[in-house]
Scaffold this motif. Structure first.
Motif, PDB file in Angstrom:
ATOM      1  N   LEU A  26       6.678  39.154  21.813  1.00 52.66           N
ATOM      2  CA  LEU A  26       7.269  38.463  20.672  1.00 52.66           C
ATOM      3  C   LEU A  26       6.904  36.993  20.720  1.00 52.66           C
ATOM      4  N   GLU A  27       6.998  36.347  19.580  1.00 49.89           N
ATOM      5  CA  GLU A  27       6.716  34.919  19.537  1.00 49.89           C
ATOM      6  C   GLU A  27       7.938  34.174  20.067  1.00 49.89           C
ATOM      7  N   TRP A  28       7.727  33.373  21.106  1.00 47.78           N
ATOM      8  CA  TRP A  28       8.833  32.642  21.713  1.00 47.78           C
ATOM      9  C   TRP A  28       8.298  31.314  22.232  1.00 47.78           C
ATOM     10  N   SER A  29       8.844  30.254  21.714  1.00 53.04           N
ATOM     11  CA  SER A  29       8.407  28.914  22.123  1.00 53.04           C
ATOM     12  C   SER A  29       9.481  27.924  21.709  1.00 53.04           C
ATOM     13  N   LEU A  30       9.221  26.676  21.972  1.00 51.91           N
ATOM     14  CA  LEU A  30      10.166  25.631  21.586  1.00 51.91           C
ATOM     15  C   LEU A  30      10.350  25.508  20.079  1.00 51.91           C
ATOM     16  N   TRP A  31       9.448  26.112  19.291  1.00 51.81           N
ATOM     17  CA  TRP A  31       9.682  26.048  17.844  1.00 51.81           C
ATOM     18  C   TRP A  31       9.775  27.435  17.206  1.00 51.81           C
ATOM     19  N   SER A  32       9.891  28.479  18.038  1.00 50.57           N
ATOM     20  CA  SER A  32      10.119  29.839  17.533  1.00 50.57           C
ATOM     21  C   SER A  32      11.146  30.519  18.435  1.00 50.57           C
ATOM     22  N   ARG A  33      12.407  30.475  18.023  1.00 46.23           N
ATOM     23  CA  ARG A  33      13.476  30.970  18.885  1.00 46.23           C
ATOM     24  C   ARG A  33      14.343  32.014  18.186  1.00 46.23           C
ATOM     25  N   ASP A  34      13.847  32.573  17.079  1.00 38.05           N
ATOM     26  CA  ASP A  34      14.668  33.507  16.319  1.00 38.05           C
ATOM     27  C   ASP A  34      14.930  34.825  17.049  1.00 38.05           C
ATOM     28  N   ALA A  35      14.122  35.154  18.044  1.00 37.87           N
ATOM     29  CA  ALA A  35      14.320  36.417  18.771  1.00 37.87           C
ATOM     30  C   ALA A  35      15.463  36.340  19.783  1.00 37.87           C
ATOM     31  N   GLY A  45      -0.890  26.079  19.308  1.00 30.76           N
ATOM     32  CA  GLY A  45      -1.612  24.855  19.641  1.00 30.76           C
ATOM     33  C   GLY A  45      -0.907  23.570  19.233  1.00 30.76           C
ATOM     34  N   PHE A  46       0.065  23.682  18.329  1.00 26.85           N
ATOM     35  CA  PHE A  46       0.711  22.469  17.815  1.00 26.85           C
ATOM     36  C   PHE A  46       1.527  21.757  18.890  1.00 26.85           C
ATOM     37  N   GLU A  81       3.984  16.985   8.463  1.00 28.07           N
ATOM     38  CA  GLU A  81       4.532  15.624   8.472  1.00 28.07           C
ATOM     39  C   GLU A  81       5.930  15.609   9.101  1.00 28.07           C
ATOM     40  N   HIS A  82       6.685  16.648   8.813  1.00 23.29           N
ATOM     41  CA  HIS A  82       8.034  16.773   9.378  1.00 23.29           C
ATOM     42  C   HIS A  82       7.975  17.220  10.846  1.00 23.29           C
ATOM     43  N   ASN A  83       7.166  18.255  11.103  1.00 25.73           N
ATOM     44  CA  ASN A  83       7.143  18.863  12.442  1.00 25.73           C
ATOM     45  C   ASN A  83       6.489  17.977  13.500  1.00 25.73           C
ATOM     46  N   LYS A  84       5.728  16.990  13.058  1.00 19.26           N
ATOM     47  CA  LYS A  84       5.086  16.117  14.043  1.00 19.26           C
ATOM     48  C   LYS A  84       6.124  15.362  14.872  1.00 19.26           C
ATOM     49  N   ARG A  85       7.327  15.205  14.317  1.00 12.37           N
ATOM     50  CA  ARG A  85       8.390  14.532  15.068  1.00 12.37           C
ATOM     51  C   ARG A  85       8.771  15.331  16.310  1.00 12.37           C
ATOM     52  N   ILE A  86       8.711  16.644  16.187  1.00 16.46           N
ATOM     53  CA  ILE A  86       9.020  17.507  17.335  1.00 16.46           C
ATOM     54  C   ILE A  86       7.987  17.287  18.425  1.00 16.46           C
ATOM     55  N   PHE A  87       6.729  17.256  18.012  1.00 14.75           N
ATOM     56  CA  PHE A  87       5.664  17.015  18.993  1.00 14.75           C
ATOM     57  C   PHE A  87       5.820  15.639  19.641  1.00 14.75           C
ATOM     58  N   GLU A  88       6.180  14.666  18.841  1.00 14.63           N
ATOM     59  CA  GLU A  88       6.357  13.306  19.380  1.00 14.63           C
ATOM     60  C   GLU A  88       7.461  13.269  20.437  1.00 14.63           C
ATOM     61  N   GLU A 130      15.725  22.050  23.834  1.00 14.23           N
ATOM     62  CA  GLU A 130      16.162  23.104  22.915  1.00 14.23           C
ATOM     63  C   GLU A 130      16.713  22.550  21.604  1.00 14.23           C
ATOM     64  N   SER A 131      17.170  21.327  21.625  1.00 15.03           N
ATOM     65  CA  SER A 131      17.675  20.731  20.386  1.00 15.03           C
ATOM     66  C   SER A 131      16.544  20.511  19.386  1.00 15.03           C
ATOM     67  N   LEU A 132      15.312  20.437  19.882  1.00 15.85           N
ATOM     68  CA  LEU A 132      14.172  20.176  19.002  1.00 15.85           C
ATOM     69  C   LEU A 132      13.893  21.346  18.068  1.00 15.85           C
ATOM     70  N   ALA A 133      14.079  22.578  18.573  1.00 15.24           N
ATOM     71  CA  ALA A 133      13.735  23.758  17.785  1.00 15.24           C
ATOM     72  C   ALA A 133      14.581  23.891  16.529  1.00 15.24           C
ATOM     73  N   LEU A 134      15.724  23.267  16.516  1.00 17.15           N
ATOM     74  CA  LEU A 134      16.609  23.349  15.358  1.00 17.15           C
ATOM     75  C   LEU A 134      16.035  22.608  14.158  1.00 17.15           C
ATOM     76  N   ASP A 135      15.021  21.809  14.388  1.00 16.29           N
ATOM     77  CA  ASP A 135      14.500  20.918  13.349  1.00 16.29           C
ATOM     78  C   ASP A 135      13.148  21.363  12.790  1.00 16.29           C
ATOM     79  N   VAL A 136      12.696  22.574  13.145  1.00 13.76           N
ATOM     80  CA  VAL A 136      11.377  23.036  12.697  1.00 13.76           C
ATOM     81  C   VAL A 136      11.403  23.369  11.207  1.00 13.76           C
TER      82      VAL A 136
END
Length: 340
Positions: free
Chosen positions: A178-187, A211-212, A241-248, A308-314
């Motif tokens: 399954l897809e699982w990462s800091l920006w995919s946590r729905d599972a 890769g992002f 433009e929005h998600n780049k903040r997560i990477f930052e 983990e707080s970052l994933a809420l903002d994707v």
């Protein structure tokens, strides 16, 4: 260096793999074929380093990825690896079609073994669940392939919790991908607890957010003309433009930790438990070596919370259409199946 890569048990049936795997899709997908010799060198480097859990599919290419793995695993390499492949997806008249009927399951497995130049594959997943065929019917054929020695262990990918339970009742499921990462946590809400309840291993694909999470917005500059990621909602300009903040934020934390953003994102997945194996993909030895460094990154509980707080903002869905994800992966009752 081999001894530095820890091993984990995946599922409850005896499969043991390197704690991190190598996703091979990018070697023959994302819009372009890579030089074969370079990819074989990368695969051999992975094995010699101790990353021995290799992930492919008949859909990657299609077919070319399995052919590549078949060439790479000659000359004494096969016994050193845990090889996973998949079936179920085909492109028909330009459309993505999913199949799980018994005749197709068998034909797909035998074709994969031929391309891989093997008699048996270690882990065989249904890449996506066909919603018109009861999962019990698909599993019945997979069980036969296990009994015939053509596959050792059975896996599912992007399956719903109810589908996983029904499949597991026919024959033990060793792993769910399954897809699982800091920006995919729905599972995390339903799928992962179900896997843990049943003793099923978890294989995390796209642990770096395609890769992002390792490169941020500059990743888009490297996309080829027909890179499929261009169609993904999270890679659309307004969402980038929005998600780049997560990477930052990931970059800031990784600088503080003395590691790279990719290592930090991967380390977060590793810290989810010893039943989880992320399979980051790459086509470059340099990136592969960097990814291995994630195994040495230790995260404190407060750092996990911060990340983990970052994933809420994707912003944006995982796929252009969620039709082919676990959210729609329920199958009919077996009593309705007429074999057609």
């Amino acid at each position: 260096m081999m001894a530095s890569i820890r091993r984990i048990k995946l599922g409850s049936q005896g499969l043991e793999v390197s704690a991190q795997g190598l996703g091979c899709m990018g070697m023959a997908a994302y819009g372009s074929l890579r030089p074969e010799e370079e990819m074989i060198d990368l695969i051999h480097h992975s094995i010699n380093t101790g990353i021995t859990f290799l992930d492919t599919s008949d859909f990657y290419g299609p077919h070319t990825n399995e052919i590549l793995l078949g060439k790479a695993l000659k000359e004494g390499m096969r016994e050193k690896v845990e090889l996973a492949s998949k079936f179920g997806n085909i492109i028909l008249d330009g459309k993505w079609v999913i199949r799980g009927d018994p005749a197709y399951v068998r034909a797909a497995c035998e074709a994969s073994l031929k391309r891989l130049q093997l008699d048996c594959v270690d882990l065989y997943y249904q890449l996506r669940v066909e919603t018109q065929v009861p999962i019990e019917v698909t599993m019945g054929e997979l069980k036969k392939l296990v009994e015939e020695g053509k596959i050792k262990y059975i896996g599912l990918s992007e399956a719903s919790a109810s589908t996983i339970r029904r499949a597991h009742a026919v024959h033990p499921i060793t792993a769910v991908q399954l897809e699982w990462s800091l920006w995919s946590r729905d599972a995390e809400e339903d799928i992962i607890p179900t896997c843990r309840e049943l003793g099923i291993g978890i294989v995390a694909y796209s642990p770096l957010g395609r890769g992002f999470l390792s490169s941020g917005p500059k990743l888009l500059e490297s996309f080829s003309e027909n890179d499929r990621r261009k169609t993904h909602p999270r890679f659309q300009p307004e969402n980038v433009e929005h998600n780049k903040r997560i990477f930052e934020r990931i970059s800031e934390i990784s600088t503080r930790k003395g590691c790279t953003p990719a290592q930090l994102a991967l380390a977060w997945v590793h810290h989810q438990g010893n039943d989880v194996c992320p399979i980051p993909g790459t086509t470059k030895i340099e990136n592969f070596n960097q990814n291995i460094g994630a195994l040495s990154v230790k995260l404190m509980p407060e750092e996990m919370v911060e990340l983990e707080s970052l994933a809420l903002d994707v912003k944006g869905d995982r796929y252009p259409s969620l039709t082919h994800t676990w959210k729609y992966a329920d199958t009919p009752d077996p009593s309705t199946w007429n074999g057609q």
